[in-house]
Scaffold this motif. Structure first.
Motif, PDB file in Angstrom:
ATOM      1  N   SER A   3       0.879  -1.486   0.136  1.00 44.02           N
ATOM      2  CA  SER A   3       0.487   0.066  -0.359  1.00 44.02           C
ATOM      3  C   SER A   3       1.035   1.232  -0.460  1.00 44.02           C
ATOM      4  N   ILE A   4       0.501   1.963  -1.101  1.00 44.72           N
ATOM      5  CA  ILE A   4       1.211   3.988  -0.730  1.00 44.72           C
ATOM      6  C   ILE A   4      -0.033   4.766  -0.282  1.00 44.72           C
ATOM      7  N   PHE A   5       0.584   5.561   0.389  1.00 48.54           N
ATOM      8  CA  PHE A   5      -0.357   6.986   1.093  1.00 48.54           C
ATOM      9  C   PHE A   5       0.116   7.652   0.204  1.00 48.54           C
ATOM     10  N   ASP A   6      -0.690   9.405   0.544  1.00 41.28           N
ATOM     11  CA  ASP A   6      -0.131  10.298   0.229  1.00 41.28           C
ATOM     12  C   ASP A   6       0.264  11.194   1.629  1.00 41.28           C
ATOM     13  N   ARG A   7       0.125  12.919   1.801  1.00 37.67           N
ATOM     14  CA  ARG A   7       0.638  13.206   2.676  1.00 37.67           C
ATOM     15  C   ARG A   7      -0.199  13.093   3.515  1.00 37.67           C
ATOM     16  N   ASN A   8      -1.304  13.047   3.245  1.00 41.92           N
ATOM     17  CA  ASN A   8      -2.093  13.256   4.020  1.00 41.92           C
ATOM     18  C   ASN A   8      -2.509  11.669   4.670  1.00 41.92           C
ATOM     19  N   GLY A  64       4.146   9.669  -3.228  1.00 42.88           N
ATOM     20  CA  GLY A  64       3.744   8.706  -2.103  1.00 42.88           C
ATOM     21  C   GLY A  64       4.501   7.831  -1.292  1.00 42.88           C
ATOM     22  N   TRP A  65       4.207   7.579   0.159  1.00 47.55           N
ATOM     23  CA  TRP A  65       5.121   6.374   0.611  1.00 47.55           C
ATOM     24  C   TRP A  65       4.119   5.451   1.552  1.00 47.55           C
ATOM     25  N   HIS A  66       5.415   4.598   1.878  1.00 47.56           N
ATOM     26  CA  HIS A  66       4.918   2.925   2.638  1.00 47.56           C
ATOM     27  C   HIS A  66       4.849   3.388   4.019  1.00 47.56           C
ATOM     28  N   PRO A  67       4.605   3.154   4.945  1.00 49.66           N
ATOM     29  CA  PRO A  67       4.784   3.255   6.458  1.00 49.66           C
ATOM     30  C   PRO A  67       6.081   2.040   7.210  1.00 49.66           C
ATOM     31  N   GLY A  68       5.847   1.318   6.685  1.00 51.31           N
ATOM     32  CA  GLY A  68       6.836  -0.127   6.576  1.00 51.31           C
ATOM     33  C   GLY A  68       8.513   1.340   6.525  1.00 51.31           C
ATOM     34  N   ASP A  69       8.492   1.913   5.413  1.00 55.23           N
ATOM     35  CA  ASP A  69       9.353   2.578   5.355  1.00 55.23           C
ATOM     36  C   ASP A  69      10.179   3.851   5.085  1.00 55.23           C
ATOM     37  N   PRO A  95      -6.278  -6.016  -3.035  1.00 53.22           N
ATOM     38  CA  PRO A  95      -6.603  -6.123  -1.905  1.00 53.22           C
ATOM     39  C   PRO A  95      -7.343  -5.565  -0.556  1.00 53.22           C
ATOM     40  N   ALA A  96      -7.181  -6.401   0.775  1.00 52.55           N
ATOM     41  CA  ALA A  96      -8.247  -5.619   1.398  1.00 52.55           C
ATOM     42  C   ALA A  96      -7.133  -4.015   1.855  1.00 52.55           C
ATOM     43  N   ARG A  97      -8.633  -3.248   2.277  1.00 51.79           N
ATOM     44  CA  ARG A  97      -7.928  -2.281   2.782  1.00 51.79           C
ATOM     45  C   ARG A  97      -7.104  -1.952   3.288  1.00 51.79           C
ATOM     46  N   PRO A  98      -5.930  -1.244   3.842  1.00 51.18           N
ATOM     47  CA  PRO A  98      -4.813  -1.671   4.513  1.00 51.18           C
ATOM     48  C   PRO A  98      -5.692  -0.267   6.309  1.00 51.18           C
ATOM     49  N   ALA A  99      -5.240  -0.356   7.370  1.00 50.82           N
ATOM     50  CA  ALA A  99      -5.649   0.368   8.210  1.00 50.82           C
ATOM     51  C   ALA A  99      -4.921   2.518   7.604  1.00 50.82           C
ATOM     52  N   LYS A 100      -5.322   2.709   7.905  1.00 50.14           N
ATOM     53  CA  LYS A 100      -5.184   4.595   7.389  1.00 50.14           C
ATOM     54  C   LYS A 100      -3.632   4.342   8.629  1.00 50.14           C
ATOM     55  N   PRO A 101      -2.460   4.551   8.096  1.00 47.35           N
ATOM     56  CA  PRO A 101      -1.431   4.946   9.187  1.00 47.35           C
ATOM     57  C   PRO A 101      -1.253   6.264  10.167  1.00 47.35           C
ATOM     58  N   ALA A 102      -0.345   6.734  10.846  1.00 41.40           N
ATOM     59  CA  ALA A 102      -0.360   7.554  10.842  1.00 41.40           C
ATOM     60  C   ALA A 102       0.053   9.081  10.395  1.00 41.40           C
ATOM     61  N   ARG A 103      -0.152  10.466  10.078  1.00 43.33           N
ATOM     62  CA  ARG A 103       0.783  11.108   9.519  1.00 43.33           C
ATOM     63  C   ARG A 103       2.331  11.367   8.945  1.00 43.33           C
ATOM     64  N   PRO A 104       2.855  11.295   8.423  1.00 47.14           N
ATOM     65  CA  PRO A 104       4.168  10.822   8.641  1.00 47.14           C
ATOM     66  C   PRO A 104       4.722  12.898   8.378  1.00 47.14           C
ATOM     67  N   ALA A 105       5.991  12.386   9.143  1.00 47.28           N
ATOM     68  CA  ALA A 105       6.662  13.724   9.725  1.00 47.28           C
ATOM     69  C   ALA A 105       6.069  14.621   8.170  1.00 47.28           C
TER      70      ALA A 105
END
Length: 122
Positions: A3-8, A64-69, A95-105
């Motif tokens: 999963s890849i997320f944006d800044r938000n 875009g980013w992935h919280p694991g990295d 895939p199943a929708r992933p949990a929303k991660p905390a917003r990154p710094a």
């Protein structure tokens, strides 16, 4: 699928486990990786580097980013020579929708000014 997320911290894309193909949130193929860079599946144009699982724009700022990295940026990358076009991959199951991660710094150098849609449409 990664999963890849944006800044938000909104889900914007999926990267194949082998890191070779990028799909949007609706599982449409939008980019392929070659030589450490991402290329538009539609036009073959260079989109920017792929740094681990972070999608960078042409100025080296994350789109875009992935919280694991985590999220990072780089200096302005050199424009690579055009890559050979990739064959269209089979459309993967959603895939199943992933949990929303905390917003990154905010990464050093800041976020890209481009949205994911603008980035992939270059």
């Amino acid at each position: 699928m990664i999963s890849i997320f944006d800044r938000n911290a909104e889900l914007i894309a999926w990267l194949s486990n082998d890191g070779k193909h990028l799909f949007d949130a609706d599982m449409n193929w939008v980019a392929y990786a070659s030589g450490g860079h991402l290329w538009s599946a539609e036009t073959g144009n260079w989109l920017g580097p792929l740094q681990g699982t972070t999608l960078l724009d042409q100025s080296g700022r994350p789109v875009g980013w992935h919280p694991g990295d985590g999220v990072g940026s780089s200096g302005r990358p050199a424009r690579p020579g055009r890559a050979a076009r990739s064959a269209r991959p089979a459309r993967p199951a959603r895939p199943a929708r992933p949990a929303k991660p905390a917003r990154p710094a905010t990464p050093a150098g800041g976020w890209s000014d481009m949205t994911f849609l603008g980035w992939r449409s270059q």
